[in-house]
Design an enzyme around this catalytic site. Structure first.
Site, mmCIF file in Angstrom:
data_model
loop_
_atom_site.group_PDB
_atom_site.id
_atom_site.type_symbol
_atom_site.label_atom_id
_atom_site.label_comp_id
_atom_site.label_asym_id
_atom_site.label_seq_id
_atom_site.Cartn_x
_atom_site.Cartn_y
_atom_site.Cartn_z
ATOM 1 N N GLN A 69 -5.470 -0.524 -3.837
ATOM 2 C CA GLN A 69 -6.176 -1.646 -4.466
ATOM 3 C C GLN A 69 -7.101 -1.174 -5.598
ATOM 4 O O GLN A 69 -7.246 -1.852 -6.619
ATOM 5 C CB GLN A 69 -6.970 -2.401 -3.386
ATOM 6 C CG GLN A 69 -7.607 -3.685 -3.913
ATOM 7 C CD GLN A 69 -8.339 -4.439 -2.825
ATOM 8 O OE1 GLN A 69 -7.946 -4.409 -1.657
ATOM 9 N NE2 GLN A 69 -9.413 -5.121 -3.201
ATOM 10 N N CYS A 117 -1.959 -2.663 6.795
ATOM 11 C CA CYS A 117 -2.058 -1.369 7.474
ATOM 12 C C CYS A 117 -3.354 -1.257 8.270
ATOM 13 O O CYS A 117 -3.445 -0.476 9.212
ATOM 14 C CB CYS A 117 -1.902 -0.212 6.492
ATOM 15 S SG CYS A 117 -3.128 -0.163 5.202
ATOM 16 N N HIS A 135 -5.394 -5.975 4.128
ATOM 17 C CA HIS A 135 -4.405 -4.895 4.189
ATOM 18 C C HIS A 135 -3.734 -4.870 5.559
ATOM 19 O O HIS A 135 -4.395 -4.661 6.570
ATOM 20 C CB HIS A 135 -5.086 -3.549 3.911
ATOM 21 C CG HIS A 135 -5.548 -3.415 2.489
ATOM 22 N ND1 HIS A 135 -4.966 -2.528 1.609
ATOM 23 C CD2 HIS A 135 -6.496 -4.077 1.796
ATOM 24 C CE1 HIS A 135 -5.564 -2.647 0.431
ATOM 25 N NE2 HIS A 135 -6.499 -3.578 0.516
ATOM 26 N N CYS A 173 0.849 -1.186 0.000
ATOM 27 C CA CYS A 173 0.000 0.000 0.000
ATOM 28 C C CYS A 173 0.885 1.236 0.000
ATOM 29 O O CYS A 173 1.899 1.307 0.690
ATOM 30 C CB CYS A 173 -0.962 -0.010 1.188
ATOM 31 S SG CYS A 173 -0.518 1.065 2.540
ATOM 32 N N GLU A 174 0.515 2.183 -0.848
ATOM 33 C CA GLU A 174 1.382 3.348 -1.026
ATOM 34 C C GLU A 174 1.271 4.346 0.120
ATOM 35 O O GLU A 174 2.055 5.276 0.201
ATOM 36 C CB GLU A 174 1.095 4.034 -2.368
ATOM 37 C CG GLU A 174 -0.252 4.723 -2.460
ATOM 38 C CD GLU A 174 -0.488 5.304 -3.850
ATOM 39 O OE1 GLU A 174 0.237 4.923 -4.781
ATOM 40 O OE2 GLU A 174 -1.400 6.126 -3.981
ATOM 41 N N HIS A 175 0.310 4.168 0.985
ATOM 42 C CA HIS A 175 0.162 5.105 2.104
ATOM 43 C C HIS A 175 1.043 4.746 3.288
ATOM 44 O O HIS A 175 1.463 5.614 4.026
ATOM 45 C CB HIS A 175 -1.307 5.163 2.560
ATOM 46 C CG HIS A 175 -2.225 5.597 1.461
ATOM 47 N ND1 HIS A 175 -3.439 4.994 1.204
ATOM 48 C CD2 HIS A 175 -2.079 6.563 0.527
ATOM 49 C CE1 HIS A 175 -4.001 5.583 0.166
ATOM 50 N NE2 HIS A 175 -3.200 6.530 -0.259
ATOM 51 N N HIS A 176 1.281 3.436 3.480
ATOM 52 C CA HIS A 176 2.054 3.012 4.654
ATOM 53 C C HIS A 176 3.244 2.135 4.296
ATOM 54 O O HIS A 176 4.004 1.725 5.171
ATOM 55 C CB HIS A 176 1.146 2.236 5.618
ATOM 56 C CG HIS A 176 -0.068 2.997 6.051
ATOM 57 N ND1 HIS A 176 -1.279 2.893 5.409
ATOM 58 C CD2 HIS A 176 -0.233 3.906 7.043
ATOM 59 C CE1 HIS A 176 -2.163 3.697 5.990
ATOM 60 N NE2 HIS A 176 -1.557 4.325 6.979
HETATM 61 ZN ZN LIG Z 1 -2.105 1.536 4.024
#
Ligand SMILES: [Zn+2]
Length: 195
Positions: free
Chosen positions: A128, A158, A156, A87-90
């Site tokens: 996703q 995260c 996920h 995931c590109e956020h975490h």
């Molecule tokens: Zn994430």
């Protein structure tokens, strides 16, 4: 699905990332000189290059390398394709399964190419939703089928390890083009993948 062994690491990138990992590990309060951690920055640098190798691969070329003229025009389904992404956020993993269907329009594609393009897009920093769309568009634009459908179900890390700590939730995303925009065709596909 056998993965191609990935051993050609860019030396410059490995060195730079290794250096940064060393700092990150120290900033987090660890001692990078202890035995178990001595080679960790380098291993992590190589692991991250492996997990993001999709940036250096061309999914259109992969599909084009195995397209064949064929008059078969019923639904083709490849289901339960294992999927691992970040995931590109975490920068934490999300993983699950992808299900892909298409209805040919004079051409078919070698079945093993569909899992390969899933990997190409999954081995990048992703969300996703975009992953689903990219797979869908790539098949649609390259193969020009009568229709294409993609469903992804994923867990996920995260969400599971941090934040809301919901360990049994999965996220489902889907996209449909062409014939699959018709409710009967879409339902037939969903039934065939057990949804
Ligand atoms: Zn994430």
């Amino acid at each position: 699905m056998p993965y191609k062994h990935f051993e050609e690491y860019n030396i410059q990138v490995t060195d730079d990332v290794k250096d940064r990992y060393k700092h990150i590990i120290e900033d987090l309060g660890e001692n990078t000189q202890r035995d178990g951690l001595l080679k960790t920055p380098e291993r992590a640098a190589k692991a991250m290059q492996f997990l993001t190798q999709g940036y250096n691969q061309d999914p259109v070329e992969i599909l084009k390398s195995a397209m064949f003229k064929e008059s078969y025009n019923e639904m083709v389904i490849v289901k339960d394709i294992e999927l691992y992404s970040l995931c590109e956020h975490h920068i934490l993993p999300f993983f699950g399964k992808a299900h892909i269907a298409y209805i040919p329009n004079g051409q078919i594609v070698g079945l093993s190419k569909l899992p390969r393009i899933v990997d190409v897009f999954a081995r990048r920093l992703q969300v996703q939703e975009r992953l689903t769309e990219q797979i869908l568009d790539c098949i649609n634009d390259t193969l020009n089928p009568q229709g294409v459908a993609v469903v992804i179900e994923a867990s996920h890390m995260c969400m599971m390890m941090r934040g809301v700590q919901k360990q049994n939730s999965t996220t489902t995303t889907s996209g449909f083009r062409g014939q699959f925009e018709k409710i009967e065709t879409r339902n037939e596909f969903l039934k065939l993948i057990g949804k």
